[in-house]
Scaffold this active site. Sequence first.
Site, mmCIF file in Angstrom:
data_model
loop_
_atom_site.group_PDB
_atom_site.id
_atom_site.type_symbol
_atom_site.label_atom_id
_atom_site.label_comp_id
_atom_site.label_asym_id
_atom_site.label_seq_id
_atom_site.Cartn_x
_atom_site.Cartn_y
_atom_site.Cartn_z
ATOM 1 N N GLY B 82 10.669 -1.515 -4.157
ATOM 2 C CA GLY B 82 10.428 -0.176 -3.624
ATOM 3 C C GLY B 82 10.649 -0.152 -2.117
ATOM 4 O O GLY B 82 11.226 0.792 -1.578
ATOM 5 N N CYS B 336 -11.724 -5.765 5.756
ATOM 6 C CA CYS B 336 -11.872 -7.203 5.529
ATOM 7 C C CYS B 336 -11.275 -7.695 4.226
ATOM 8 O O CYS B 336 -11.471 -8.838 3.855
ATOM 9 C CB CYS B 336 -13.343 -7.571 5.569
ATOM 10 S SG CYS B 336 -13.960 -7.560 7.248
#
Lengths: 283, 401
Positions: B82, B336
């Site tokens: 893509g 995170c």
Amino acid sequence: MWDYTEKVMDHFMNPRNVGKLENADGVGEVGSMSCGDALRLMFKLDENQKICEAKFQTFGCGSAIASSSILTEMIIGKTLEEASKITNENIADELGGLPREKMHCSVMGREALEEAMIDYYTKQGKEIPCTLIKQDVEICHCFQVKTSTVRNAVLQYKLKDIEDVTHYTKAGGGCKQCHHDIQHVIDDCWEEMGSGLVQLESKPVGNGDSELIRELLENDIARALRTDGGDIELVEIRGKEVHVKMIGACASCPSSQATIKGWVEAQLKENVDSDITVIEVKS
Amino acid sequence: MSKLEFPNCPSELIYMDNNATTIVAQEAIDEMLPYLKLNYGNPSSIHKLGAAAGNAVDRARDQVMNLLGVESPLELVFTGSGSESDNMAIIGTLHAYPEKKHIVTTVVEHPAVMGLCRELEKHHGIEVTWLDVDSKGRLDLAQLRDSLRDDTALVSVMAANNETGVIFPYEEIGKIVKERGIIYHVDAVQAAGKLPLNMSSSTIDLLSISAHKLHGCKGVGALYVRRGTKLRPLIVGGHQERGRRAGTENVPGLVAFGKACELAAEQLENENSFVRNLRDRLENKIIATVPDCRINGVVDKRLPNTTNISFDYIEGEGILLMLNLAKIAASSGSACTSGSLEPSHVLKAMGIPFISAHGSIRFSLSRFNSEAEVDYVAAVMPQIIEKLRSITPFNQERKTF
């Protein structure tokens, strides 16, 4: 998914000493919401001045929770002096290691410990020992650049993005894994500059002034220190910041910070410019 | 503190991270295997093996065309991903119109488009207009209209957002763009197989899709190029894909891609009923049982499989780690989480406050999920959230230090 050690996962899933400590002797709150972690560390001392209870509350990722949890275990039973020697590396080692990108979690632990102890000394009206001066950490591992270097560059040159920081300090020019951390240093600095904590437009001391500073440091101040077996060296003058290095007995003296702030800075403020701050450069 | 336990923990992982990648459909695997073992020829070769491979690529092209409503095989170029399709569309257009130095895109694009546009902006003298989104993730079409210029080379907009599932009104946008005669690229990587796409009646000139998001293999993508659209190639060399994309065709990957598209076309209805119901069921149960959480993005204009929920006062990685122990795979917009340390640029652009953005979890479902799985996930969530909220210093009264 991160490669966390079993110990990290254990302390994350079963954190020790979670919660609030009523009537704590010292409370440290550090962290930033934009970074996504924050830690409140609380401790109580017993009659022998040893930490008998410690608790934490953490907003953050698995390793932030684990670092906080193990830190409470590490400080219980220690005197403040002993506890102040715990470094962020000690915290990470105790967990069996942390992924490099997660070392900042251990740094947050160390910072909370510092804050909590400073809180204690302040409340008690005691002098803050120089072992509590913020430990400087390496932010860019590829080029071994320290956080203080990045901070100073951002503040001095008003750097706005990571690319600029890389140009000035090399930090962030390698694997880019520290870009996130550098961005936070930039954000923090601009926040400070915006809030007036650091004066953006403060006029640097004039040429005549910097000569005067040099003279005072090299003659009156250094001479006085030499009588105690120490010495002081002028590293540089940045705006109204005077960076100095303590040498000899002063370098290892537990009250060097008090000397710097209470005496050296006072001398310069009185004789040169009342806006001067003196900053100790660690070798 | 109470230990977390997951009494009904399944033996197999419950996969709800389908916007990251999908399981390859068994039918697609079955069809591709002979092209690894037996018909391993190069489609460019004249011999029997070459012909078999060439025919397989032709058939795959037909199948992909059918899913997208493409009229001519000349309009479909196979690529390696893509991201490559996006790069080919944007760079290929800029190269075809060297006098035009301006592109328009949005602040919530996938990194494939966003990273490229930043690169062009910084190092190649291209000016980029970044269209904003509102707190629900919607574009302002007036801002789009105002951004178009005589030197605008192309407008690149995603059909649906990978993180929130929010669908952009890409045909409405296309009308505005085509009125000005500007090339219009749509990144439909998340939309393909979930939304009906029909290029024969569309305003879109260039459309990117990826195989592994719709139960095909990784390393395969396609770019639809409307007939008459000027486009320079990105990868130059051999004559493959009629000179538009050099490199020997990934025959087994394309065979699986073709089959996956055929299945996706058949399942489109199911995707918008069965999968949508599963998603709604999950969402409703979580919202009903967990306090202080909310859905990100405009609720009624989303992909049927995606939900992005913010859980206040806690951080997403902890949620994901606990979900992982409960045998549930999802993802997070937190700073995170695995791989990237950056907080989600999408939630940031929507102005979601940090206290919510860090604790956002994306569940992206597929037709391979079941009601029982949804019920298990919904049952597990409240205890995970409660556990993490017992650790955090923040709550309704105190949202920051």
